[in-house]
Design an enzyme around this catalytic site. Structure first.
Site, PDB file in Angstrom:
ATOM      1  N   ASP A  99     -49.894  -0.733 -22.386  1.00 46.47           N
ATOM      2  CA  ASP A  99     -49.861   0.322 -23.407  1.00 46.47           C
ATOM      3  C   ASP A  99     -48.548   0.254 -24.191  1.00 46.47           C
ATOM      4  OD1 ASP A  99     -52.357   1.364 -22.519  1.00 46.47           O
ATOM      5  OD2 ASP A  99     -51.318   2.299 -20.843  1.00 46.47           O
ATOM      6  N   HIS A 117     -53.565   5.929 -18.051  1.00 49.42           N
ATOM      7  CA  HIS A 117     -54.038   4.683 -18.665  1.00 49.42           C
ATOM      8  C   HIS A 117     -55.523   4.759 -18.969  1.00 49.42           C
ATOM      9  CE1 HIS A 117     -54.162   0.532 -19.821  1.00 49.42           C
ATOM     10  NE2 HIS A 117     -55.107   0.277 -18.915  1.00 49.42           N
TER      11      HIS A 117
END
Ligand SMILES: NC(=O)C1=CN([C@@H]2O[C@H](COP(=O)(O)OP(=O)(O)OC[C@H]3O[C@@H](n4cnc5c(N)ncnc54)[C@H](O)[C@@H]3O)[C@@H](O)[C@H]2O)C=CC1
Ligand SMILES: O=C([O-])CC(=O)C(=O)O
Length: 390
Positions: free
Chosen positions: A190, A217
């Site tokens: 990310d 996530h």
């Protein structure tokens, strides 16, 4: 046993390459294994090493000078992957392990265990759809870790990370080996994506950009803090919404582009190595190693949360506060918080309960979206993100 002379060291290195490995008698079983040139190196195991992430990850870890021994474990194809990677003329000794009977040998004496084992998504699926199968895989592997290398740092990649990390924690608690500082869910991809997309918008080199990404996530649980980007910069509302949406849906973007052939593997292997290298530098005692990771946390009310952590000899030795959030980020944080509530229960039973009640979570999200109607483009984990570049 320390290797007292160069000759001993060379003999140890040659014998370590013999196959099959005899760990019971090998001097490389000792904790103080040394890499070429006498420098101390770390022992690293990759579980799921023959997979889409596992193979490039194994190749990149073989290049890492901090690694002296690299164990590759999978339920299929490890002999081939191991033979292939072992021909690379870098320092780390590589050994392959195939199937459950060899799991304990794969794990014994490891300093760092990286887990990309498990099934990936196909288009139309959310990461939560992987829960049932991957939870079982992670549980078995963590039982092995608890038995054979209870002090190892664990980098958990298998999805859904928001749930597999709490499950791993439960396994370690049950075995009496749980050290929350050493269990790290890997959210580095990310950050890698955020750095890339932000650099694109700002016209900068991605290597010069640092975007903290906190939360979890999956979909809206991924919260990029664009107000804290380094170097300091500002974005229009349109840019902020575009970037947030693209970072949150980066995984789905790849899943759809691969059209049934899996999810991110190459960028994930890169991100996993970036994160593992940071963990190893921390273990070596380097100062100021800070990365984002999904860890047991008291930064929010949620028991697990991704934020910046300082990596040291003991793992995640310090967990940093989120810092000031702007109004937009506070709204996103509220959504994220609602989404996580109950999801990250303390027990495995609660995690699986939440999974089976996913539709309730969707309703909760809808209510929240109505409240924050400015943020209405968000979905829990949109299978088809609409990405419109400003
Ligand atoms: N944390 C993150 O940012 C990301 C996580 N992922 C996740 O990583 C996982 C792996 O993805 P890919 O490598 O693309 O999948 P893949 O299917 O290509 O590879 C998975 C490997 O795990 C192995 N495996 C299955 N069961 C196992 C067991 N019990 N023990 C050891 N190995 C086992 C398989 O044989 C296979 O080689 C997926 O769950 C995926 O969703 C993927 C991308 C990013
Ligand atoms: O989206 C997926 O399924 C894989 C993943 O976690 C990512 O690429 O961030």
């Amino acid at each position: 046993m320390e290797f007292s002379s160069e000759a001993n060291q060379r003999i140890a290195r040659i014998s370590a390459h013999l196959y099959p490995p005899n760990l019971q008698n090998s001097c490389l079983r000792q904790a103080k294994c040394r890499a070429k040139g006498g420098a101390a190196g770390f022992k690293v195991a990759i579980l799921g090493a023959a997979g889409g992430i596992g193979q490039p990850l194994a190749m990149l870890m073989k290049i890492n000078p901090l690694v002296s021994v690299l164990h590759l474990y999978d339920v299929v194809n490890t002999p081939g992957v191991t033979a292939d990677i072992s021909h690379m003329d870098t320092g780390a000794v590589v050994r392959g392990f195939l199937g459950q009977p060899q799991l304990e040998n794969a794990l014994t004496g490891m300093d760092l265990v990286i887990i990309p084992a498990g099934v990936p998504r196909k288009p139309g699926m959310t990461r939560d759809d992987l829960f049932n199968i991957n939870a079982g895989i992670v549980r078995t592997l963590c039982e092995g870790i608890a038995k054979c290398c209870p002090n190892a740092t664990v980098n958990l990649i298998s999805n859904p990370v928001n749930s597999t990390v709490p499950i791993a924690a439960e396994v370690f608690k049950k075995a009496g080996t749980y050290d929350p500082k050493k269990l790290l869910g890997v959210t580095m991809l990310d950050v890698v994506r955020a750095n890339t997309f932000v650099a694109e918008v700002l016209g900068l080199d991605p290597r010069d950009v640092d975007v903290p990404v906190v939360g979890g996530h999956a979909g809206v649980t991924i919260l990029p803090l664009l107000s804290q980007v380094k170097p300091p910069c500002s974005f229009t509302q349109e840019e902020t919404e575009y970037l947030t949406n693209r970072i949150q849906n980066g995984g789905t973007e790849v899943v759809e582009a691969k059209a049934g052939a899996g999810s991110a593997t190459l960028s994930m292997a890169y991100a996993a190595v970036k994160f593992a290298d940071a963990c190893l530098r921390g273990l070596r005692g380097d100062a100021g190693v800070v990365e984002c990771a999904f860890v047991a946390s008291q930064v929010t009310e949620l028991p697990f949360f991704a934020s910046k952590v300082r990596l040291g000899r003991q793992g995640a030795e310090e967990i940093f506060q989120l810092g000031p959030l702007n109004e937009y980020e506070s709204g996103l944080f509220c959504l994220l918080h609602l989404c996580f509530q109950d999801w990250l229960g303390e027990s495995e039973e609660r995690v699986s309960w939440k999974h089976s009640k996913g539709h309730l979570l969707q309703q909760e999200m809808k209510r929240c979206q109505e409240k924050f109607h400015r943020l209405s483009f968000f979905s829990l984990e949109s299978p088809s993100p609409v990405i419109s570049k400003p």
